[in-house]
Design a protein around this motif. Structure first.
Motif: not given
Length: 482
Positions: A260-267, A283-286, A326-335, A428-432
């Protein structure tokens, strides 16, 4: 046959172009569904429906316009196209930046999923008999506790589409899907109650029912729930421990905290009611989000999957999308719209629920990449901890950052071995924290079916989510008070 409406789809393109639209997209979309519902072996309802129509989307005057019709005639399609163009032009003067789509290699193909055992080969009586037999097996499986209710449903659907646009796409597809689900309540009034909601779903025919073998495993699950009520102890909550998270929970976590957070319309911050929010910024890719073992993939092309498709509703060919790598934000979901804004190619994430719905950015089959451990090797590395195999409830905030998962079947781990059952552990924790705490994953990739909701009006689309069992280090557990 739905292909008979091919002429109307192509006519919509001609009408839109003649009205001056820069881009015209038309989608014939048909959904045929039927379901049977039962409670404690008795049928309580059945439904059957067919919804079909043509959706039209245009770019005119720099804005998008959408309309649809279930009147499958020349006149019905003309009115839908005129309505879409009128809407687009009325919004064009409000646009700060004209809508443009990315340039893509679009498909021209026909594909379908074949059933080994077609829906028409199974009678209503056979389906009712299956649900009745399931109740007989489950209701007699416990001794001290009682199976109070078993609500079940069995559903089949066939989705057929013709997608065409003025950029050259022409896709015809047919995807049948089968699902079966249940809600079981096991109770012993002096000790408590356990409820389990679960469903299977995949593309294919009634051959899937034998593969899922619900009659074979659910009586055993009911006995396990009884044992939890009778024997389970409170989990350790006084210190950080290691936790082996079962694949069922891992699947849900990657869907909610990565997909869900990788959906570009949300971003991009599209109205929250339409797409929701995301902790990820453009700007968070990588950026590092987890350990080297944290790779999450969304792949629509998995054969037999619930979220299966080969081309999206904009005609873009599908492929695996590596969202966290491998632990890094790599790609968003796009239309094609968000791809143009980000200066990349679309990765075919545009889907619509039905002919009345605008295609929006959606997941398909999202999973945590398996590792090379066995399950026993995961346990061997834990001196003191908990294995949470399944969940009974969960929630996550709208930005997909803070979350909690209440465990159902869970075990204490001591010196690498499963000991007794523990009851109501809460992760109970955060995404990171979750992705950073993973230090190993086993080879046992499992998938789970769901209907992913998003949009306003809400659109539910079939998906899978899954993963292996993963081990996370030094986290605090909580417990649900009894």
């Amino acid at each position: 046959m739905p292909w008979n409406y091919e002429d109307l789809v192509l006519k919509a393109l001609d009408i839109g172009s003649s009205l001056g639209a820069q881009y015209v997209e038309a989608r014939y979309h048909r959904h045929a569904r039927s379901s049977i519902f039962s409670r404690n072996g008795e049928v309580i309802g059945a439904e059957s429906s067919v919804a079909e129509g043509i959706a039209v989307r245009v770019i005119a005057g720099g804005a998008l316009g959408f309309s649809s019709t279930n009147l499958l005639t020349d006149e019905g399609v003309r009115k839908a196209v005129e309505d879409a163009v009128k809407k687009a032009r009325s919004h064009g003067k409000l646009m700060k930046r004209p809508i443009e789509f990315s340039h893509e290699r679009l498909g021209r193909v026909t594909y379908e999923v074949n059933e080994a055992k077609p829906f028409g080969n199974v009678t209503v009586e056979e389906k009712v008999s299956y649900l009745s037999d399931l109740w007989k097996h489950v209701s007699s499986s416990t001794s001290a506790a009682r199976v109070a209710t078993l609500t079940t449903w069995m559903g089949e659907s066939t989705e057929e589409k013709i997608v065409a646009n003025t950029d050259g796409a022409f896709i015809r597809s047919r995807i049948p899907r089968l699902s079966i689900g249940y809600n079981i309540v096991v109770t012993l009034p002096a000790k408590g109650t356990i409820q389990r909601f679960f469903s299977h779903g995949a593309s294919g025919g009634y051959e899937l029912l034998s593969k899922w073998n619900v009659i074979g495993y659910l009586p055993g699950d009911a006995k396990t729930f009884e044992k939890i009520i009778l024997e389970a102890k409170s989990p350790p909550t006084d210190r950080p421990i290691d936790v082996v998270v079962g694949s069922e929970i891992v699947g849900l976590m990657v869907h909610e905290s990565c997909g869900h957070p990788s959906e570009a319309d949300r971003i991009l911050g599209r109205e929250a009611a339409q797409a929701g929010k995301s902790f990820i910024k453009p700007n968070m890719l990588g950026e590092k989000i987890g350990s080297e073992y944290a790779t999450v993939i969304d792949d629509p092309t998995i054969p037999g999957s619930n979220g299966f498709y080969l081309y999206d509703d904009e005609g873009v060919p599908a492929r695996p999308r590596y969202l966290y790598k491998e632990g890094r934000i790599n790609e968003f979901l796009h239309n094609r719209w968000t791809a143009r804004l980000f200066g990349v190619n679309s990765n075919a994430a545009s889907r619509a629920m039905n002919h009345e719905s605008e295609p929006i950015i959606r997941m398909a089959n999202t999973y945590f990449k398996p590792g090379d451990y066995t399950f026993d090797e995961l346990l061997e590395g834990v001196k003191f901890g908990v294995y949470i195999k399944s969940y009974m409830e969960w929630n996550i905030d709208d930005e997909r950052w803070s979350q909690r998962y209440g465990g159902l079947e869970a075990y204490l781990i001591e010196n690498g071995e499963l000991k007794g059952l523990v009851r109501n552990p809460v992760l109970e924790l955060t995404t990171r924290t979750f992705y950073s705490s993973v230090d190993a994953a086993d080879k046992n990739l499992e998938f789970y079916a769901g209907t992913c909701g998003k949009g306003e009006p809400m659109q539910g689309v079939p998906v899978w989510f899954g993963g292996p069992n993963v081990r996370i280090r030094n986290v605090m557990l909580r417990v649900i008070a009894q």
